[in-house]
Motif scaffolding. Structure first.
Motif, PDB file in Angstrom:
ATOM      1  N   LEU A  23     -22.139 -42.670   5.483  1.00  0.00           N
ATOM      2  CA  LEU A  23     -22.039 -41.245   5.816  1.00  0.00           C
ATOM      3  C   LEU A  23     -23.352 -40.523   5.566  1.00  0.00           C
ATOM      4  O   LEU A  23     -23.760 -39.662   6.372  1.00  0.00           O
ATOM      5  CB  LEU A  23     -20.911 -40.600   5.006  1.00  0.00           C
TER       6      LEU A  23
ATOM      7  N   ASN B  11     -15.839 -43.511   7.698  1.00  0.00           N
ATOM      8  CA  ASN B  11     -14.411 -43.193   7.626  1.00  0.00           C
ATOM      9  C   ASN B  11     -13.583 -44.458   7.419  1.00  0.00           C
ATOM     10  O   ASN B  11     -12.624 -44.475   6.634  1.00  0.00           O
ATOM     11  CB  ASN B  11     -13.984 -42.481   8.908  1.00  0.00           C
TER      12      ASN B  11
ATOM     13  N   LYS C 242     -13.630 -35.670   2.317  1.00  0.00           N
ATOM     14  CA  LYS C 242     -12.531 -36.548   1.871  1.00  0.00           C
ATOM     15  C   LYS C 242     -13.033 -37.569   0.850  1.00  0.00           C
ATOM     16  O   LYS C 242     -12.326 -37.898  -0.112  1.00  0.00           O
ATOM     17  CB  LYS C 242     -11.895 -37.242   3.080  1.00  0.00           C
TER      18      LYS C 242
ATOM     19  N   THR D  26     -15.486 -36.002   6.778  1.00  0.00           N
ATOM     20  CA  THR D  26     -15.221 -37.270   6.104  1.00  0.00           C
ATOM     21  C   THR D  26     -15.872 -37.292   4.724  1.00  0.00           C
ATOM     22  O   THR D  26     -15.291 -37.822   3.761  1.00  0.00           O
ATOM     23  CB  THR D  26     -15.735 -38.445   6.955  1.00  0.00           C
TER      24      THR D  26
END
Length: 496
Positions: A100, A85, A125, A122
């Motif tokens: 991630l 993030n 995004k 996340t």
């Protein structure tokens, strides 16, 4: 750690940083690496809330170094989730993806549902920033399912809000009202906290965006935004959370500004500024100073507007090193995010110069544009060498004899020419606005590449008529032999 968490709940992130940093120091002294890693992760979250993203990255990288030797897959996955993030917020998309992916594999393997849900959110995004919209939708959907399974209503609200943002970005808003209403129901179940106040503000912001996308339901979405801002402000006031209160009041003021209720908007903007100053929260303060400037300008209080704009630019300069503007598609440039504040101040100074302070106002307008250009250079180079270079820069406030510096400032309705010569600054206004001038420059640029023709000449002559011809008499009378042009916008794409 408990003191830090309590500070976070009330939005007091400066105190949270101090508490978590002290916890980290004590864990290190006691040789408790695992707990020190947890403390560093919390410290990073507090740093991020203050906009200190480089400090957050440093804390998370140290947390990972401490967590990995423990072999605790859940702890390592949680740190990787935070690290991914943090990389995303600073625009390091490849590093975010690596962190991630590794964290998601660990979390799935250990069956850690909350961490899996957070990483998927996340990842959604990240996929949005990469314009991988189908993947983003799938990630948000699975994140929501897992968050509800874990009864983590806060994370479920995040997933719903990000799904709404995605639908607004892609234009596929069929399910958007349902998603937003679900988020509104879930946020009502949360205990009063900084997060709840911010979640309400975000829901209200999304409702405002729906006003434009669904004009038939404009009244419905505006009422939802109004009530949600009010609730956020009340929660923030009860918690003595000046940061959240500032945003809630400020955005409510913007709603009133859009409705033409200028006096109420001005009152709310000033209250928002006061709340931000009390924290202090410069990341919101500049917004309400800027908003106050716009409202005063609309009321023809030019002196008050100039003062408010100056305060906004000063605040932005004070946080420039920690300012990472982000929109729904990921990081954006400083100019895209806040460049208008600088140009609007320059516009006011050029449009309404004080007759007794005319030279001072013209110089301030020029220097305001220079601040924006310096910020763009720092954005572009992303390098400490830029700071060192700027420290050695020679100012041309008073150019040497027979030299002049030309600043074309492109504004929506006109172009201002500021010519700096040895005895001061001259201002000339040209009726061609930024859009018209940009169109002509692009035509010139395209035709310049056709080296076997002179089709470019009419466009070159037209630009000459706008930028040089109005100053020709001054250049001749002062026997100028060296003209330094400081171009802006599209003018940077052509050889002067």
């Amino acid at each position: 750690m408990t003191q830090g968490l309590l500070s976070v709940r009330h939005g007091r992130f400066e105190q949270a940083v101090q508490a978590f940093a002290e916890a980290v120091r004590l864990y290190d002294k006691a040789d408790q690496a695992a707990k020190e890693s947890d403390g560093l992760s919390r410290l990073a979250e507090a740093y991020q809330s203050l906009g200190k993203r480089q400090e957050a990255l440093g804390s998370l990288e140290q947390a990972l170094r401490l967590a990995e030797p423990t072999g605790d897959q859940d702890r390592i996955a949680a740190v990787l989730a935070g690290l991914g993030n943090a990389y995303l917020l600073t625009g390091a998309l490849d590093q975010a993806g690596t962190a991630l992916a590794r964290g998601l594999a660990m979390a799935r393997k250990s069956g850690n549902v909350p961490v899996t849900a957070f990483i998927l959110n996340t990842s959604g995004k990240l996929a949005t920033a990469r314009q991988q919209y189908a993947k983003a939708d799938a990630d948000f959907t699975e994140s929501l399912r897992l968050a509800l399974q874990a009864e983590d209503h806060a994370l479920a609200v995040k997933a719903l809000a990000d799904s709404v943002k995605l639908s607004l970005q892609t234009g596929d808003t069929g399910k958007t009202p349902e998603l937003l209403e679900t988020a509104r129901v879930l946020v009502a179940k949360l205990a009063p906290s900084h997060f709840k106040a911010y979640a309400l503000i975000e829901i209200a912001q999304l409702a405002r965006r729906l006003e434009d996308r669904q004009p038939a339901d404009r009244h419905r979405w505006r009422l939802l935004a109004y009530g949600t801002y009010k609730e956020a402000a009340e929660i923030a006031e009860d918690l003595d959370d000046g940061r959240a209160e500032s945003f809630a009041l400020g955005y409510l003021g913007r709603l009133y500004e859009d409705e033409g209720r200028r006096d109420e908007a001005l009152d709310l903007s000033r209250r928002a500024s006061f709340a931000a100053q009390g924290v202090p929260a410069p990341e919101s303060l500049y917004l309400w100073q800027w908003q106050t400037g716009r409202l005063l300008k609309a009321g023809n209080d030019i002196a008050g507007a100039v003062l408010a704009y100056r305060q906004a630019v000063f605040t932005l300069e004070s946080i420039r090193q920690d300012f990472y503007p982000v929109d729904q598609g990921g990081p954006i440039s400083f100019r895209e995010a806040v460049g208008a504040a600088y140009l609007e101040l320059a516009d006011l100074l050029l449009r309404h110069p004080d007759p007794e302070e005319r030279q001072t106002d013209l110089i301030e307008a020029r220097e305001t544009v220079e601040l924006l250009k310096a910020a763009e250079l720092r954005d572009y180079f992303q390098d400490e060498c830029m700071t060192a270079l700027q420290a050695r820069t020679v100012r041309l406030d008073r150019p040497p004899s027979r030299s002049a510096v030309l600043y074309p400032i492109m504004l929506p309705d006109r172009t201002e020419l500021l010519l700096s010569v040895a005895d001061g600054v001259k201002q000339v206004t040209v009726p061609a606005g930024a859009e018209e001038l940009t169109r002509e420059v692009r035509s010139l640029r395209r035709l310049l590449e056709k080296r076997t023709t002179r089709e470019f000449l009419p466009h070159a002559q037209k630009i000459y008529q706008w930028l040089i011809k109005p100053l020709e008499a001054d250049l001749v009378s002062q026997e100028i032999t060296t003209l330094v042009v400081v171009p802006d916008g599209a003018l940077r794409t052509i050889p002067m």
